[in-house]
Design a protein around this motif. Structure first.
Motif, PDB file in Angstrom:
ATOM      1  N   ASP A 134     -43.879   0.633-118.811  1.00  0.00           N
ATOM      2  CA  ASP A 134     -42.981  -0.485-118.977  1.00  0.00           C
ATOM      3  C   ASP A 134     -43.179  -1.650-118.063  1.00  0.00           C
ATOM      4  OD1 ASP A 134     -41.947   0.579-117.049  1.00  0.00           O
ATOM      5  OD2 ASP A 134     -40.069   0.724-117.519  1.00  0.00           O
ATOM      6  N   VAL A 155     -47.783   1.574-111.515  1.00  0.00           N
ATOM      7  CA  VAL A 155     -47.254   0.787-112.715  1.00  0.00           C
ATOM      8  C   VAL A 155     -47.086   1.643-113.829  1.00  0.00           C
ATOM      9  CG1 VAL A 155     -47.729  -1.175-114.235  1.00  0.00           C
ATOM     10  CG2 VAL A 155     -48.311  -1.386-111.748  1.00  0.00           C
ATOM     11  N   ARG A 213     -42.609  -1.551-115.016  1.00  0.00           N
ATOM     12  CA  ARG A 213     -41.836  -1.119-113.594  1.00  0.00           C
ATOM     13  C   ARG A 213     -42.642  -0.138-112.851  1.00  0.00           C
ATOM     14  NH1 ARG A 213     -36.656  -3.321-115.954  1.00  0.00           N
ATOM     15  NH2 ARG A 213     -35.669  -3.050-113.892  1.00  0.00           N
ATOM     16  N   ALA A 214     -41.814  -0.048-111.716  1.00  0.00           N
ATOM     17  CA  ALA A 214     -42.653   1.017-110.794  1.00  0.00           C
ATOM     18  C   ALA A 214     -42.535   2.379-111.471  1.00  0.00           C
ATOM     19  CB  ALA A 214     -41.696   0.709-109.438  1.00  0.00           C
ATOM     20  N   ASP A 215     -43.573   3.128-111.341  1.00  0.00           N
ATOM     21  CA  ASP A 215     -43.467   4.463-111.480  1.00  0.00           C
ATOM     22  C   ASP A 215     -43.868   5.498-110.346  1.00  0.00           C
ATOM     23  OD1 ASP A 215     -43.751   7.005-112.677  1.00  0.00           O
ATOM     24  OD2 ASP A 215     -45.893   6.852-113.319  1.00  0.00           O
TER      25      ASP A 215
END
Length: 92
Positions: free
Chosen positions: A49, A46, A51-53
Motif C-alpha cells: 500500500d 515499502v 506505507r511502511a512494512d
C-alpha cells in the motif's frame, strides 16, 4: 566491484534478490525503529500500500542465514539502529 540498487524496496524484493545469487555485501539505508513490545529492532520496507512494512531483526537474520553463501558484510544505516534491548543488548 559491481553495485546493484534494489528497485522494489520491499521485503519481498529483498528476499527474492538475496536468494537469487551470491552477494558479498548488503547495505541497507532507510528507516528503522525499536519495538519495545517485542524487544527487537525493526527495519521499514515499502509495503504493497506504499506505507511502511516493518520487518524484525530476527526475520532479517533468518533471511541472511537462508542466503547461500551468507553475505560477508551487512551494514544497516537506519534510525535507532544502534538501540539495544532491555534484556538483550544485541537485539537492536
Amino acid at each position: 566491484m559491481e553495485l546493484h540498487w534494489l528497485d522494489e524496496v520491499s521485503w519481498e524484493g529483498l528476499h527474492g534478490l538475496l536468494l537469487q545469487q551470491e552477494w558479498h555485501v548488503l547495505h541497507f539505508i532507510g528507516h528503522g525503529t525499536y519495538d519495545l513490545a517485542t524487544d527487537e529492532g525493526v527495519l521499514a520496507f515499502v509495503g504493497q500500500d506504499g506505507r511502511a512494512d516493518y520487518v524484525t531483526a530476527s526475520s532479517l537474520g533468518d533471511l541472511l542465514d537462508e542466503a547461500e553463501p551468507t553475505p560477508r558484510l551487512v551494514v544497516l544505516n537506519s534510525c535507532q539502529s544502534g538501540a539495544g534491548g532491555t534484556t538483550d543488548l544485541f537485539s537492536g
